[in-house]
Design a protein around this motif. Structure first.
Motif: not given
Ligand code: AKG
Ligand code: FE2
Length: 334
Positions: A239-245, A297-304
């Protein structure tokens, strides 16, 4: 629907029972699968077929209950987004998902509502008409927790970090969530969004799909590839948090489920392995050769993406269940 073929890699957990070379091979396959696809099949997990069969048999029994029994645990009554969601009650990407499901999560004493994401803590709703569900689900959660923690440690090592770097985030009040899902068959002339394209908001998802049932599709370089169930395997994604980490070195990947054809159905049980609501995922310092391949990290203004899990999770819940949000959390809707 397109033909059933898959290109997702297979990762074998039982390699960890072998020698050092096997363990190294395991970590290399885990890392490359999640760097390149964000998705893989996990075999060698050690959970017997009869355990999995019982899980699906119990799920089938739940969905066959009279509506009154299912509605007795309706999510609409739960400020913590727990319980049964009927067809049409859930949205992804602004459109209805054609699935019915029960959401069951870790149960902790609430700690108040500041910050707002603490509102997600609280009790599950279990159906009185099917006591076996609780027993089967609690057992399944325990098994998935073990695999989840193991995978987190292996990822850590594979990324050149200490094996326990993620442990603290999961040590107290991990916010694991499990769904038992049924996708009804839909006619080709109807909308066939089983679940719309999304990335999972947490850390790691262990998905079990009813044998033989296709429909899951995974984005790879802008193309949807089919990810039908493979014998004895979990489908695993991050999920997004492991991408973030990992500064984007590991990828959270868009995926969706296309409805089964009319006259059939598809059951699945996704288990979301997530840290404590208030935890912030540690940022891994990647070795230079990996850092060079980390796109950010992928930047998506609709999904920060927020590093704090509770922020991500609350945002995802409010979006997916607008009726629950309106009834219990109107003050949070902007
Ligand atoms: O049911 C599936 O196969 C996938 C479900 C999913 O992606 C989700 O609930 O996040
Ligand atoms: Fe998902």
């Amino acid at each position: 629907m397109s033909e059933t073929r898959t290109r997702l890699p297979i990762v074998d957990l039982s390699l960890l029972d072998g020698d050092q070379a096997d363990a190294d091979a395991f970590r290399a396959s885990l890392r490359s699968a999640t760097h390149e696809f964000g998705f893989f099949y996990l075999v060698g997990h050690g959970i017997d077929r009869d355990v999995r069969d019982r899980l699906f048999a119990t799920a089938r029994e739940f969905f066959a209950l009279p509506d009154a029994d299912k509605f007795s645990i309706e999510m609409l009554a739960s400020p913590q987004f727990r319980g049964y969601t009927r067809f049409g009650g859930e949205y992804t990407d602004g459109a209805i998902d054609w699935r019915e499901q029960i959401d069951l999560a870790a149960e902790y004493e609430p700690l108040g509502d500041d910050p707002a994401y603490l509102r997600l803590d609280g009790p599950n709703a279990w159906p009185e008409a099917l006591p076996a569900l609780r027993e089967v689900i609690v057992d399944w959660q325990r098994r998935c927790n073990e695999i989840g923690l193991r995978l987190m440690r292996e990822w850590a090592v594979s990324l050149g970090a200490p094996s326990d770097v993620f442990d603290e985030a999961f040590a107290q009040r991990p916010s694991t969530l499990l769904k038992v899902v049924r996708y009804p068959g839909r006619d080709e002339s109807e909308d066939q969004q089983g679940v719309g394209a999304h990335k999972d908001p947490g850390v790691l998802t262990l998905l079990l799909v009813e044998p033989g049932k296709g429909g899951l599709q995974v984005d790879h370089d802008g193309e949807w590839i089919d990810a039908p169930p493979v014998d004895d395997a979990f489908v695993v994604n991050i999920g997004e948090l492991l991408e973030f980490a990992t500064d984007g070195y590991l990828k959270a990947t868009l995926h969706r489920v296309v409805s089964p054809s009319a006259g059939s159905e598809r059951l699945s049980v996704p288990f979301f392995f997530n840290p404590a609501l208030s935890s912030t995922m540690p940022q891994i310092t990647l070795p230079p050769e990996l850092a060079a391949q980390a796109p950010g990290v992928t930047q998506d203004p609709d999904n920060v993406i927020s590093g704090t899990f509770g922020e991500n999770m609350l945002k995802a819940r409010l979006r997916a269940h607008p009726d629950v949000a309106a009834r219990h959390h109107a003050d949070l809707l902007g």
